[in-house]
Design an enzyme around this catalytic site. Structure first.
Site, PDB file in Angstrom:
ATOM      1  N   LYS A  67       0.641  -0.663  -0.015  1.00 49.83           N
ATOM      2  CA  LYS A  67      -0.250  -0.112  -0.101  1.00 49.83           C
ATOM      3  C   LYS A  67       0.973   1.575  -0.031  1.00 49.83           C
ATOM      4  O   LYS A  67       0.644   2.127  -0.350  1.00 49.83           O
ATOM      5  CB  LYS A  67      -0.918   0.041   0.824  1.00 49.83           C
ATOM      6  CG  LYS A  67      -1.528  -1.311   1.220  1.00 49.83           C
ATOM      7  CD  LYS A  67      -2.682  -1.324  -0.036  1.00 49.83           C
ATOM      8  CE  LYS A  67      -3.393   0.199  -0.802  1.00 49.83           C
ATOM      9  NZ  LYS A  67      -4.754  -0.674  -1.432  1.00 49.83           N
ATOM     10  N   SER A 285      -3.013 -12.297   3.827  1.00 49.22           N
ATOM     11  CA  SER A 285      -3.527 -12.061   2.237  1.00 49.22           C
ATOM     12  C   SER A 285      -2.306 -12.991   1.438  1.00 49.22           C
ATOM     13  O   SER A 285      -2.628 -13.784   0.618  1.00 49.22           O
ATOM     14  CB  SER A 285      -3.513 -11.115   1.951  1.00 49.22           C
ATOM     15  OG  SER A 285      -1.910 -10.327   1.534  1.00 49.22           O
TER      16      SER A 285
HETATM   17  N1  PMP Z   1      -3.612  -7.709   1.435  1.00 46.65           N
HETATM   18  C1  PMP Z   1      -3.410  -6.686   2.415  1.00 46.65           C
HETATM   19  C2  PMP Z   1      -2.817  -7.752   3.272  1.00 46.65           C
HETATM   20  C3  PMP Z   1      -4.166  -6.296   2.359  1.00 46.65           C
HETATM   21  O1  PMP Z   1      -3.843  -4.455   3.176  1.00 46.65           O
HETATM   22  C4  PMP Z   1      -4.181  -4.923   0.979  1.00 46.65           C
HETATM   23  C5  PMP Z   1      -4.773  -3.953   1.232  1.00 46.65           C
HETATM   24  N2  PMP Z   1      -6.318  -3.643   1.654  1.00 46.65           N
HETATM   25  C6  PMP Z   1      -4.273  -6.093   0.250  1.00 46.65           C
HETATM   26  C7  PMP Z   1      -3.607  -7.257  -0.130  1.00 46.65           C
HETATM   27  C8  PMP Z   1      -5.180  -5.715  -1.716  1.00 46.65           C
HETATM   28  O2  PMP Z   1      -4.515  -4.160  -2.057  1.00 46.65           O
HETATM   29  P1  PMP Z   1      -4.738  -4.297  -2.986  1.00 46.65           P
HETATM   30  O3  PMP Z   1      -6.114  -2.682  -2.127  1.00 46.65           O
HETATM   31  O4  PMP Z   1      -4.052  -3.555  -3.948  1.00 46.65           O
HETATM   32  O5  PMP Z   1      -6.529  -4.950  -3.898  1.00 46.65           O
END
Ligand code: PMP
Length: 325
Positions: A67, A285
């Protein structure tokens, strides 16, 4: 990789674009250019010998997550367009990582940051935000990230002169940051050999920007989205699109060739395997991203599959269920 090939990659293949580099100064120019590593042990015995599995390690960014790219993109874009001016407060909702990234970039550029965060965000995120001096407004955990979005909108509307509301879910500068950095980096670091791209969905900025870039270089690059397989999941940072407020920047038509729903338990197993078999202390994630990347890679006899690991495991150390098992 031999030295000549390495030099070729570094000098002649596209890397972060001029537009991205133009905003670079001080700490901010350390965002991006994260390592792309090959996952060999996890692939062994599961994938065909000519299928390569690679992951981009986004915790190497100075704020510790993918991010950083979106936050820097949004803040620099707002400054350029005169929407963010000295004395204003940067405001948004976040499940944590974007907030930390705003805090870092905001401090580096002299702004205060206010953040709406679901109250059940984990201890690490709360402590880091407090260390950066962010003003946090906690929202109802039962309402998840959508509750935080609604609160941020309300605060922004109460004093539009004071707040610059980033609105990462609608802000085009979010996905553009990935179009100008993540995409070109992957293209460069695979020497244009990437055949499949897999990314998780939160705001969808990572997926949208990177896929748009990769398909512009080679329209045959196959792109897969990853979201939780149910509304009640443990995949922090990800959105179950069917039951959530769908981000306006999420426009998968013509970009997403495949949509996969990742199961929480299997994703957590992979997070532990990454630490123990590959030496990669990745966040939750990343396990979901890896689960989906393996699903895609398993169907191939040859190919180069690339996924994104959005943050590192040290952001989840207070959550024993992630590591015990
Ligand atoms: N994984 C994590 C741990 C995140 O914090 C985020 C962002 N919320 C994402 C994946 C997904 O990224 P994006 O917002 O670019 O879809």
């Amino acid at each position: 990789m031999d030295a000549a090939r390495r030099l070729d990659l570094l000098t002649s293949k596209p890397g972060p674009t001029d537009e991205w580099l133009a905003g670079c100064a001080g700490l901010i120019c350390r965002i991006g250019d994260t390592p792309l590593v090959r996952l060999k042990r996890i692939a062994e015995g599961v994938l065909a010998p000519n299928v390569e599995l690679w992951a981009k390690l986004e915790w190497f960014n100075p704020g510790g997550s993918v991010k950083d790219r979106a936050a820097a993109g949004i803040i620099l874009d707002a400054e350029r367009r005169g929407l963010l001016r000295p004395g204003m407060i940067i405001l948004d909702s976040s499940s944590g990582n974007t907030g930390i990234a705003y805090a870092m970039v905001g401090a580096a550029r002299g702004y205060k940051v206010k953040l709406c965060l679901p109250a059940n965000a984990n201890t690490e995120r709360k402590r880091i935000l407090s260390a950066y001096g962010v003003d946090v407004v906690f929202t109802d955990p039962l309402e998840g990230s959508d509750g935080a979005i609604l609160k941020a909108r309300e605060i922004a509307a109460s004093n539009p002169e004071l707040y610059f509301y980033c609105d990462q879910y609608s802000n085009e500068a979010n996905w553009k940051a990935h179009f100008h950095s993540t995409g070109p980096e992957i293209w460069r670091d695979t020497g244009g050999r990437i055949t499949h791209f897999v990314a998780t969905l939160g705001t969808s900025g990572t997926f949208m920007g990177t896929s748009r870039y990769l398909k512009a270089r080679n329209r045959d690059v196959h792109c897969t989205t990853v979201e939780p397989d149910s509304p009640f999941h443990g995949l922090e940072g990800l959105k179950h699109m069917e039951t959530a407020i769908v981000p306006p920047i999420y426009q998968p038509d013509g970009l997403a060739d495949l949509a996969l729903g990742a199961p929480t338990e299997e994703s957590l197993v992979l997070v532990r395997r990454l630490a123990r078999e590959e030496g990669l202390l990745a966040g939750i994630s990343s396990g979901a991203a890896l689960w989906a990347a393996i699903e895609v890679a398993k169907t191939l006899t040859q190919g180069v599959v690339v996924t994104i690991f959005p943050d590192g495991g040290n952001r989840y150390l207070s959550e024993p269920h992630v590591w015990e098992g």
